[in-house]
Structures are given as C-alpha cells and as structure tokens.
Write a protein that holds these residues in place. Sequence first.
Motif, PDB file in Angstrom:
ATOM      1  N   TRP A  89       0.834  -1.205   0.000  1.00  0.00           N
ATOM      2  CA  TRP A  89       0.000   0.000   0.000  1.00  0.00           C
ATOM      3  C   TRP A  89       0.874   1.262   0.000  1.00  0.00           C
ATOM      4  O   TRP A  89       0.601   2.222  -0.723  1.00  0.00           O
ATOM      5  N   GLN A  93       0.978   4.324  -2.751  1.00  0.00           N
ATOM      6  CA  GLN A  93       0.901   5.751  -2.420  1.00  0.00           C
ATOM      7  C   GLN A  93       2.059   6.508  -3.058  1.00  0.00           C
ATOM      8  O   GLN A  93       1.877   7.608  -3.591  1.00  0.00           O
ATOM      9  N   GLU A  94       3.260   5.941  -3.000  1.00  0.00           N
ATOM     10  CA  GLU A  94       4.417   6.579  -3.616  1.00  0.00           C
ATOM     11  C   GLU A  94       4.232   6.670  -5.136  1.00  0.00           C
ATOM     12  O   GLU A  94       4.591   7.678  -5.756  1.00  0.00           O
ATOM     13  N   PHE A  96       1.592   7.033  -6.755  1.00  0.00           N
ATOM     14  CA  PHE A  96       0.571   8.004  -7.130  1.00  0.00           C
ATOM     15  C   PHE A  96       1.187   9.297  -7.655  1.00  0.00           C
ATOM     16  O   PHE A  96       0.629   9.941  -8.550  1.00  0.00           O
ATOM     17  N   ALA A 107      -4.407  -0.034  -5.613  1.00  0.00           N
ATOM     18  CA  ALA A 107      -5.155   0.052  -4.354  1.00  0.00           C
ATOM     19  C   ALA A 107      -6.432  -0.775  -4.430  1.00  0.00           C
ATOM     20  O   ALA A 107      -6.788  -1.478  -3.480  1.00  0.00           O
ATOM     21  N   ARG A 166      -7.126  11.133  -6.114  1.00  0.00           N
ATOM     22  CA  ARG A 166      -6.528  11.330  -4.791  1.00  0.00           C
ATOM     23  C   ARG A 166      -7.560  11.112  -3.684  1.00  0.00           C
ATOM     24  O   ARG A 166      -7.302  10.441  -2.686  1.00  0.00           O
ATOM     25  N   MET A 169      -8.317   7.427  -3.287  1.00  0.00           N
ATOM     26  CA  MET A 169      -7.254   6.737  -2.549  1.00  0.00           C
ATOM     27  C   MET A 169      -7.330   7.019  -1.056  1.00  0.00           C
ATOM     28  O   MET A 169      -7.174   6.114  -0.223  1.00  0.00           O
ATOM     29  N   LEU A 170      -7.587   8.267  -0.696  1.00  0.00           N
ATOM     30  CA  LEU A 170      -7.653   8.632   0.716  1.00  0.00           C
ATOM     31  C   LEU A 170      -8.803   7.907   1.417  1.00  0.00           C
ATOM     32  O   LEU A 170      -8.652   7.427   2.540  1.00  0.00           O
ATOM     33  N   ARG A 173      -8.086   4.196   1.788  1.00  0.00           N
ATOM     34  CA  ARG A 173      -7.061   3.910   2.778  1.00  0.00           C
ATOM     35  C   ARG A 173      -7.668   3.602   4.151  1.00  0.00           C
ATOM     36  O   ARG A 173      -7.172   2.736   4.882  1.00  0.00           O
ATOM     37  N   TRP A 219       1.334   8.968   4.297  1.00  0.00           N
ATOM     38  CA  TRP A 219       0.682   9.428   3.062  1.00  0.00           C
ATOM     39  C   TRP A 219       1.658  10.347   2.368  1.00  0.00           C
ATOM     40  O   TRP A 219       1.988  11.414   2.852  1.00  0.00           O
ATOM     41  N   SER A 220       2.196   9.936   1.218  1.00  0.00           N
ATOM     42  CA  SER A 220       3.394  10.544   0.673  1.00  0.00           C
ATOM     43  C   SER A 220       3.141  11.666  -0.309  1.00  0.00           C
ATOM     44  O   SER A 220       4.075  12.295  -0.766  1.00  0.00           O
TER      45      SER A 220
END
Length: 229
Positions: A89, A93-94, A96, A107, A166, A169-170, A173, A219-220
């Motif tokens: 995961w 995130q990276e 993205f 994801a 975005r 994804m948030l 998560r 969260w990057s």
Amino acid sequence: MSTGVIIALIVIVAAVAVVAAAVTILARRPQGGRSLQRRFGPEYDRTVARHDGDTKAAEHDLAERVRRHGSLRERALEPGVREKYVVRWAAAQERFVESPREAVAEADQLIGEVAGARGFPDGQYEEQYAALSVHHGPHVLGYRRVHRAALARTPDGDGAGTEGLRKAMLEARALFEELVSPVRQDASSNGAGEKPSAAPTASTRPEGSAPEGRAHLPWSFTRRQAKGS
C-alpha cells in the motif's frame, strides 16, 4: 447439597438458557432504520439514493446483506502477511505521484486481496463489497470509489482527474487500515448487533500517531505533488 439447593440451581440454569435464547432470537430479527444507519454509515445513504429515496426498499436491501453476511467471522492475518500488504500500500501511495491511475488500480486490487485473505467473498466484487459493508460500513464507500476510479477513464461522481483519484485513494485507505488491523476478540459481528469499534484509523486517531498493532502508513503525496493524469 440439599434438594432445595439443587432445584434452585436447575431453575437458575434454565432461566439463563431462556434469556440467552431470547437474546439470540432478537439479534437475528431484521434491524430497524436507526440500527442500520449506525451500522452502515454513509453506505445507508448511498443505498437509499440508489433506491430513489425509497427507505423501506433500501432497508430491506441492507437487512438482506446482514442476513447473508452477518455471521461471517473475519480471519486474522499473519504478521508477515500483514506487513507485506502494508508495504504494497505504501508503494502504491508513492506511485501516485508519478502514475495516479496505476496507483488507484493497485489500491483497488490490494483491498480485494486483503478482504479475501480476511475471509470475505473472493472473486466477485459486488458480493465482496456487500459483505464488507456489513462489517466495515463506515469506510466501505472508499472501496467502491477506488474500484470505479480504477475501471473508468475518469472517476465518475468523485471529481475530475487527479484530484478525484486522490480523494478515492484517501477514502479507500481508511478501509485498508481496518482490514490490516489485528482481529480483536470482541470485534466479530453476531449478524445483527452493532460491531464494536475497530482499531483507530487514519480518520479517527490523533494526527501523527500510529494505528494500534500495525505500522504507520505514511501518506506521501499532497494535492500539489501529484502530477496530472
């Protein structure tokens, strides 16, 4: 032990058995609107909207999900397996930052895999989603949004382009964090009653603190960092 004491003990045991049976029967009855709202959270509103505002039809739909999946007992993940999911995961995130759509697709796939490993129906998205909604109602919409975003050219209904991805994804998560949390002894649903609180997620724990029993998921990227798609 006297006969009177023995009789009293028998009566007490019988009374306890009757109460337990009554509680079980009540627990298996269809839930009312407020109970369903508490259990499903935003998914309750989505289902009502899907039924064009027909609350009765929506609640029948949700109660049917509870009947089918309420007795499901989630399997615990081995620590090593859980860590692999967490690492994947974090990598999504990276990714993205450079490839938002690829990250969202990863994801989506990852949540499906974790859910299958936890004992939810595997292979059919809609059935898996229905089962997840019974046990993780407050966060399950994140899975739907990331799944739709992964399948569509643009995330339908969730905003346009990178910003919509975005947000998907948030939201996803939060569900992922619940799924990789250790299974608590009292966390399994009995098929009707409200499920006890899960381990803190990104949306509920204090900022900067790590979830109980698992590594912190950094969260990057931010809105400015992610490249347009």
